[in-house]
Motif scaffolding. Structure first.
Motif, PDB file in Angstrom:
ATOM      1  N   PHE A  89       0.832  -1.196   0.000  1.00  0.00           N
ATOM      2  CA  PHE A  89       0.000   0.000   0.000  1.00  0.00           C
ATOM      3  C   PHE A  89       0.870   1.251   0.000  1.00  0.00           C
ATOM      4  N   ASP A  90       0.334   2.321  -0.616  1.00  0.00           N
ATOM      5  CA  ASP A  90       1.025   3.611  -0.619  1.00  0.00           C
ATOM      6  C   ASP A  90       0.597   4.477   0.561  1.00  0.00           C
ATOM      7  N   LEU A  91      -0.596   4.243   1.101  1.00  0.00           N
ATOM      8  CA  LEU A  91      -1.132   5.111   2.153  1.00  0.00           C
ATOM      9  C   LEU A  91      -2.222   4.351   2.904  1.00  0.00           C
ATOM     10  N   VAL A  92      -2.287   4.593   4.242  1.00  0.00           N
ATOM     11  CA  VAL A  92      -3.292   3.945   5.093  1.00  0.00           C
ATOM     12  C   VAL A  92      -4.089   5.027   5.807  1.00  0.00           C
ATOM     13  N   TYR A  93      -5.434   4.938   5.730  1.00  0.00           N
ATOM     14  CA  TYR A  93      -6.311   5.790   6.521  1.00  0.00           C
ATOM     15  C   TYR A  93      -6.898   4.932   7.631  1.00  0.00           C
ATOM     16  N   MET A  94      -6.660   5.334   8.888  1.00  0.00           N
ATOM     17  CA  MET A  94      -6.947   4.479  10.037  1.00  0.00           C
ATOM     18  C   MET A  94      -7.974   5.126  10.967  1.00  0.00           C
ATOM     19  N   ASP A  95      -9.099   4.432  11.201  1.00  0.00           N
ATOM     20  CA  ASP A  95     -10.056   4.864  12.223  1.00  0.00           C
ATOM     21  C   ASP A  95      -9.503   4.455  13.593  1.00  0.00           C
ATOM     22  N   LEU A  96     -10.059   5.004  14.681  1.00  0.00           N
ATOM     23  CA  LEU A  96      -9.542   4.688  16.017  1.00  0.00           C
ATOM     24  C   LEU A  96     -10.419   3.666  16.736  1.00  0.00           C
ATOM     25  N   LEU A  98       6.677  -4.014  12.771  1.00  0.00           N
ATOM     26  CA  LEU A  98       7.107  -4.926  11.699  1.00  0.00           C
ATOM     27  C   LEU A  98       8.430  -4.482  11.079  1.00  0.00           C
ATOM     28  N   GLY A  99       8.755  -3.191  11.194  1.00  0.00           N
ATOM     29  CA  GLY A  99      10.034  -2.687  10.693  1.00  0.00           C
ATOM     30  C   GLY A  99      10.079  -2.570   9.187  1.00  0.00           C
ATOM     31  N   ASN A 100      11.300  -2.398   8.647  1.00  0.00           N
ATOM     32  CA  ASN A 100      11.539  -2.257   7.206  1.00  0.00           C
ATOM     33  C   ASN A 100      10.644  -1.162   6.611  1.00  0.00           C
ATOM     34  N   GLU A 101       9.961  -1.466   5.468  1.00  0.00           N
ATOM     35  CA  GLU A 101       9.141  -0.440   4.807  1.00  0.00           C
ATOM     36  C   GLU A 101       7.913  -0.058   5.633  1.00  0.00           C
ATOM     37  N   PHE A 102       7.531  -0.925   6.612  1.00  0.00           N
ATOM     38  CA  PHE A 102       6.364  -0.607   7.436  1.00  0.00           C
ATOM     39  C   PHE A 102       6.652   0.520   8.426  1.00  0.00           C
ATOM     40  N   ALA A 103       7.928   0.753   8.684  1.00  0.00           N
ATOM     41  CA  ALA A 103       8.293   1.825   9.615  1.00  0.00           C
ATOM     42  C   ALA A 103       8.038   3.199   9.008  1.00  0.00           C
ATOM     43  N   THR A 104       8.024   3.280   7.650  1.00  0.00           N
ATOM     44  CA  THR A 104       7.819   4.571   6.975  1.00  0.00           C
ATOM     45  C   THR A 104       6.515   4.634   6.194  1.00  0.00           C
ATOM     46  N   LEU A 105       5.688   3.599   6.258  1.00  0.00           N
ATOM     47  CA  LEU A 105       4.411   3.596   5.560  1.00  0.00           C
ATOM     48  C   LEU A 105       3.526   4.716   6.115  1.00  0.00           C
ATOM     49  N   PRO A 106       3.071   5.676   5.281  1.00  0.00           N
ATOM     50  CA  PRO A 106       2.247   6.774   5.793  1.00  0.00           C
ATOM     51  C   PRO A 106       0.913   6.264   6.345  1.00  0.00           C
ATOM     52  N   ILE A 107       0.613   6.624   7.582  1.00  0.00           N
ATOM     53  CA  ILE A 107      -0.649   6.259   8.229  1.00  0.00           C
ATOM     54  C   ILE A 107      -1.305   7.539   8.730  1.00  0.00           C
ATOM     55  N   VAL A 108      -2.516   7.803   8.264  1.00  0.00           N
ATOM     56  CA  VAL A 108      -3.252   9.006   8.640  1.00  0.00           C
ATOM     57  C   VAL A 108      -4.485   8.598   9.432  1.00  0.00           C
ATOM     58  N   ALA A 109      -4.657   9.223  10.618  1.00  0.00           N
ATOM     59  CA  ALA A 109      -5.857   8.956  11.411  1.00  0.00           C
ATOM     60  C   ALA A 109      -7.051   9.650  10.761  1.00  0.00           C
ATOM     61  N   MET A 110      -8.132   8.916  10.551  1.00  0.00           N
ATOM     62  CA  MET A 110      -9.380   9.498  10.048  1.00  0.00           C
ATOM     63  C   MET A 110     -10.466   9.041  11.007  1.00  0.00           C
ATOM     64  N   THR A 111     -10.811   9.945  11.977  1.00  0.00           N
ATOM     65  CA  THR A 111     -11.616   9.516  13.119  1.00  0.00           C
ATOM     66  C   THR A 111     -12.575  10.607  13.556  1.00  0.00           C
ATOM     67  N   ALA A 112     -13.623  10.185  14.241  1.00  0.00           N
ATOM     68  CA  ALA A 112     -14.569  11.131  14.844  1.00  0.00           C
ATOM     69  C   ALA A 112     -14.085  11.614  16.204  1.00  0.00           C
ATOM     70  N   ASN A 113     -12.989  11.036  16.730  1.00  0.00           N
ATOM     71  CA  ASN A 113     -12.357  11.551  17.949  1.00  0.00           C
ATOM     72  C   ASN A 113     -11.505  12.746  17.544  1.00  0.00           C
ATOM     73  N   ALA A 114     -12.080  13.935  17.643  1.00  0.00           N
ATOM     74  CA  ALA A 114     -11.483  15.099  16.979  1.00  0.00           C
ATOM     75  C   ALA A 114     -10.719  16.029  17.910  1.00  0.00           C
ATOM     76  N   SER A 115     -10.442  15.633  19.156  1.00  0.00           N
ATOM     77  CA  SER A 115      -9.798  16.548  20.095  1.00  0.00           C
ATOM     78  C   SER A 115      -8.283  16.553  19.915  1.00  0.00           C
ATOM     79  N   ASN A 116      -7.649  17.566  20.525  1.00  0.00           N
ATOM     80  CA  ASN A 116      -6.183  17.641  20.494  1.00  0.00           C
ATOM     81  C   ASN A 116      -5.561  16.457  21.225  1.00  0.00           C
ATOM     82  N   ASP A 117      -6.208  16.019  22.315  1.00  0.00           N
ATOM     83  CA  ASP A 117      -5.700  14.844  23.033  1.00  0.00           C
ATOM     84  C   ASP A 117      -5.644  13.627  22.113  1.00  0.00           C
TER      85      ASP A 117
END
Length: 633
Positions: A556-563, A580-599
């Motif tokens: 995958f080139d990009l992962v969108y992750m719910d919480l 997992l290391g290797n290429e998984f250490a730099t795989l872009p993961i973006v949180a896409m969630t309804a938990n919208a606070s700074n915390d």
């Protein structure tokens, strides 16, 4: 009253102990003085006795041996005693032995003091002085007889008759009589001084003992009074403490109930916000997808209503969430670097279309360098400014809106922002409740313009919790001006120019392989449609465990992750992927969630995610985020 009497008694007792202490010190000084007087008196007697004996030995040895050194010692001793030569320092009686033994004088000399003056300075009684003076007179007579013997020796030039006469003279009955007259007063002096000084010492020591005993008794009495006072204080304190504990328990129960209610309210609002955001994500997504499809005029109008209503509802939800955090003091504030002019320009640009629709002119005057860098919470500053600008646009039908910004202060810097409009203004009677929660200056405004009455209350809470202030100047029918200041840390200016990263045409059109980790079917549907419209390939995982399996079986080139998901949540899944290391250490993961606070944002970054996109997600925001991380990979 009893407490006052005890306190007075304690004061008198302490004062008495103090007087006894002073008397005791004086008495001990008297004891020391008596010892010193006793020692001085005995030393004077010893000196007179020893010098008399030494003079006798010197003259007898001289008349026998005619060795002039003994004559020299004789006069040396006599001159020191009579005050004609300076007295030796430090050695005391040992010095006289050095005269006799012909040893060198190791120490210097002091004053020349005649022996009678030493007697008078010693502080003795008249009787004791008379005894020593009699002994001194007899010793002087003896010395004259000894000098006569020396004269005879020195006048003898031939025969031994004169020499024999001199020897007989220092062994004669008269010589022994004078010697006895020297020693008898000294013995009497010894006895008298011993009796007097020892009696003085004994009396002083007895007095000191009595004073010490009285001090001890006074201390015991003082301690007893203190103990009684302390016990009374303790008993009174215990009574008061019992009353306080009773009231405290009542207050604690009330406080606990209030805190519990506040906590329940905050948790309820936060949960409700999350639960509302999740379906709102689908509502807004459907609206955007419909608006991008081919619609007739009526359909387009209905979709427009859907989108504007969704945006208004999200604004209310955001206000409610912020209010719950501000009320419970749970809102966290960042302290990061930002460029204030860039932030202000971006906010003004966001209202460009709203200003154009109403025909309003926007004037901005930023007295800030484009390269100025500050440190504070740019997100909260942006939120306050957006709220004030939103109100200015909402309540202004004609004229202009002016935004001014500057840095003020000398030692402590602050960012000062003014938002001025030519709108409806605020009546004087409504200004006091302007920043109250759920209150608008005029109740008719909510019917005409809408709003919950939370915006200014949230602005005030944010600014004050940042350590700043906010105020309003307004005149009915002429407009309003809102001024807020927040403390910042000025870091200077940076000359670094960052060129924007432009994607090539091929990069923009290139299809990316995206993994969507989402457990809600409606959100899966909307996100998949978004990505497909952007030309990307999408795989869907229903929870974190499925996502962990998919990333190891496909690239995958990009992962969108719910919480919040069943089986394995998004934070745990992200940590496992990073492990997992290797290429998984730099795989872009973006949180896409309804938990919208700074915390929640911080937790995502700590788990290893690269970015954060709160729901509901708009197509433009998703495109920008996907484009950002497509370039990064």
């Amino acid at each position: 009253m009893a407490q006052v009497r005890k306190s007075l008694l304690l004061l008198f007792t302490i004062f008495g102990i103090f007087l006894l202490f002073v008397l005791l010190n004086n008495t001990k000084d008297s004891v020391s003085a008596a010892h010193a007087e006793h020692r001085r008196a005995l030393l004077l007697a010893d000196e007179l006795r020893q010098t008399s004996d030494d003079l006798t030995r010197m003259i007898r040895t001289y008349v026998v041996t005619r060795d002039p050194i003994y004559k020299e010692h004789f006069y040396e001793i006599l001159n020191v005693r009579d005050g004609k030569s300076p007295r030796p320092e430090y050695l005391g009686q040992i010095y006289w032995d050095l005269f006799v033994s012909n040893e060198p004088r190791p120490y210097g000399f002091g004053e020349a003091i005649p022996f009678p003056d030493l007697i008078r300075a010693a502080g003795m009684t008249e009787q004791e002085i008379e005894m020593l003076q009699n002994a001194k007179a007899a010793s002087d007579s003896l010395a004259r007889l000894e000098m006569e013997a020396m004269r005879l020796v020195e006048s003898d030039t031939s025969g031994s008759a004169v020499h024999k006469q001199a020897i007989d003279l220092v062994h004669s009955t008269e010589y022994h009589r004078f010697k006895k007259e020297v020693m008898a007063p000294i013995a009497e002096f010894y006895s008298a001084v011993n009796e007097r000084t020892l009696t003085s010492i004994s009396n002083a020591e007895r007095t000191a003992f009595v004073l010490e005993l009285l001090m001890g008794l006074g201390a015991i009495v003082s301690l007893f009074i203190l103990w009684r006072v302390y016990r009374n204080e303790v008993e009174q304190s215990e009574r008061l403490a019992a009353q306080v504990r009773s009231k405290t328990r009542s207050l604690e129960q009330s406080t606990a109930l209030a805190e519990k209610a506040s906590q329940v309210k905050s948790e309820f609002l936060a949960n409700m916000s999350h639960e509302i955001r999740t379906p709102m994500n689908a509502v807004i997504g459907v609206g955007e997808l419909l608006s991008a499809s081919k619609l007739d005029q009526e359909q387009a109008q209905l979709v427009g209503v859907l989108k504007s209503s969704s945006a208004a509802l999200m604004h209310v939800i955001d206000d409610i969430l912020d209010l719950s955090k501000l009320d419970s003091k749970q809102m966290r504030f960042e302290n990061i670097e930002f460029k204030p002019q860039q932030l202000l320009t971006e906010v003004v640009d966001m209202f460009g279309s709203s200003l154009s629709e109403k025909g309003l002119n926007c004037v901005h005057d930023f007295d800030l360098s484009p390269n100025a860098v500050m440190k504070s919470d740019p997100f909260r500053i942006r939120q306050v400014l957006m709220n004030l600008l939103s109100n200015a646009v909402k309540f202004t039908d004609a004229g202009e809106i002016c935004i001014q910004a500057s840095m003020v202060g000398s030692s402590t810097k602050s960012l000062k922002v003014r938002v001025k409009d030519t709108g409806i203004g605020i009546p004087d009677g409504s200004k006091q409740r302007l920043f109250a929660q759920f209150v608008q200056a005029d109740s008719s405004i909510s019917k005409r313009c809408g709003g919950t009455g939370l915006g200014l209350s949230i602005c005030k809470s944010i600014v004050e919790q940042m350590g700043g202030s906010i105020r309003c100047i307004s005149e009915l029918g002429k407009g309003s001006e809102f001024i807020f200041e927040v403390p910042i840390e000025y870091l200077g200016e940076t000359q670094v120019v960052t060129e924007p990263v432009e994607m090539t045409v091929d990069e923009k059109r290139a299809s990316k392989h995206i993994l969507l980790v989402e457990d809600m079917l409606m959100n899966q549907l909307i996100a998949r449609k978004y990505f497909e419209r952007m030309g990307h390939r999408v795989e869907v995982a229903n929870n974190g465990r499925e996502a962990l399996d998919l990333v190891q079986s496909m690239k995958f080139d990009l992962v969108y992750m719910d919480l919040q998901m069943p089986e394995m949540d998004g934070l745990t899944a992200t940590k496992r992927i990073r492990e997992l290391g290797n290429e998984f250490a730099t795989l872009p993961i973006v949180a896409m969630t309804a938990n919208a606070s700074n915390d929640d944002r911080v937790k995502c970054m700590q788990a290893g995610m690269n970015d954060f996109l709160p729901k509901p997600v708009q197509l433009s925001a998703l495109m920008e985020m996907t484009q950002k991380w497509s370039v990064a990979v």
